[in-house]
Design a protein around this motif. Structure first.
Motif, short mmCIF file in Angstrom:
data_model
loop_
_atom_site.label_atom_id
_atom_site.label_comp_id
_atom_site.label_asym_id
_atom_site.label_seq_id
_atom_site.Cartn_x
_atom_site.Cartn_y
_atom_site.Cartn_z
N THR A 23 26.65 119.65 30.57
CA THR A 23 26.67 119.18 29.14
C THR A 23 25.51 120.25 28.79
N ASP A 24 25.80 120.60 27.55
CA ASP A 24 24.77 121.61 26.86
C ASP A 24 23.15 121.03 27.14
N ASP A 25 23.03 119.74 27.24
CA ASP A 25 21.78 119.13 27.34
C ASP A 25 21.20 119.45 28.67
N GLU A 26 21.99 119.76 29.78
CA GLU A 26 21.61 119.68 30.84
C GLU A 26 21.30 121.24 31.46
N ASP A 74 21.80 134.83 33.13
CA ASP A 74 22.08 133.75 32.12
C ASP A 74 23.47 133.69 31.77
N ILE A 75 23.80 132.67 30.79
CA ILE A 75 25.22 132.69 30.61
C ILE A 75 25.15 133.14 28.74
N GLY A 76 26.48 133.49 28.28
CA GLY A 76 26.44 133.99 27.04
C GLY A 76 27.21 132.59 26.23
N PRO A 77 27.64 132.69 25.09
CA PRO A 77 28.19 131.71 24.49
C PRO A 77 29.47 131.46 25.05
N GLY A 78 30.27 132.33 25.24
CA GLY A 78 31.75 132.20 26.02
C GLY A 78 31.81 131.78 27.40
N TRP A 79 30.78 131.23 27.84
CA TRP A 79 30.90 131.22 29.43
C TRP A 79 31.63 130.06 29.73
#
Length: 195
Positions: A23-26, A74-79
């Protein structure tokens, strides 16, 4: 199809499924890799999938020349779309028997294709465990990949008391194979996330 030492597809799919449930929270949470938050482990997996895909294809260049220690990934928005695609491409590239022969390069290091294949299997199994532990998911790696990784790490441990991720962590001989592989890699199989 000519025999290859290991089909990375099943393990790559397991890692993709783990990532899908993050999840985004994790993303900012801690992991068994002290320097890496969950988002950095995901970024590392994405980067290694691309680099080892290109290593399998012997398509040497920026992706295979860059050390993983250059920067914290790191990850980008499309990961969420990029990661499963990169893992599929990785598995497909290593299904070519030529990937396992000759020399190639990954992380700026020249190495035999068969060793590169063992390294990427190790990365997928151990970072899959990292991701599962950090996000509280169940984890059962592909049995063939797990056995290959354990054998690879056990052979490496005979030459050094360090695994790829730190000093070997002693684990009882009768512990589950995954725990023994994790210990050989330099991770503590007893690691749990703080809640």
């Amino acid at each position: 199809m000519t025999d290859i030492p290991l089909d990375l597809g099943p393990q790559a799919r397991i890692v993709a499924r783990l990532a899908e449930h993050v999840t985004d929270d994790e993303l900012a949470g801690g992991t068994p890799c002290p320097e890496y938050a969950v988002r950095a482990v995901l970024g590392h997996i994405l980067g290694l999938a691309v680099a080892f895909r290109d290593a399998a294809r012997k398509d040497l260049g920026v992706t295979t020349d860059t050390s993983p220690d250059t920067a914290v990934p790191d990850i980008g928005p499309g990961w969420r779309e990029e990661l499963p695609k990169a893992l599929d491409e990785l598995a497909d590239a290593w299904r070519d028997p030529a990937a396992w022969t000759g020399m190639t390069r990954a992380g700026g290091v020249d190495l035999p294709g068969e060793v590169a294949g063992a390294v990427v299997a190790d990365e997928l199994v151990i970072h899959g465990w990292d991701l599962a532990r950090a996000t509280g998911q169940d984890y059962t790696p592909d049995p063939a990949a797990l056995h290959a990784v354990h054998d690879f790490l056990a052979a490496a441990a005979q030459e050094s008391d360090r695994g790829p991720f730190g000093p070997v962590v002693p684990v009882p001989d009768d512990a589950p194979l995954l725990d023994r592989a994790v210990g050989l890699s330099g991770r503590d199989p007893g690691w749990t996330r703080s809640v």
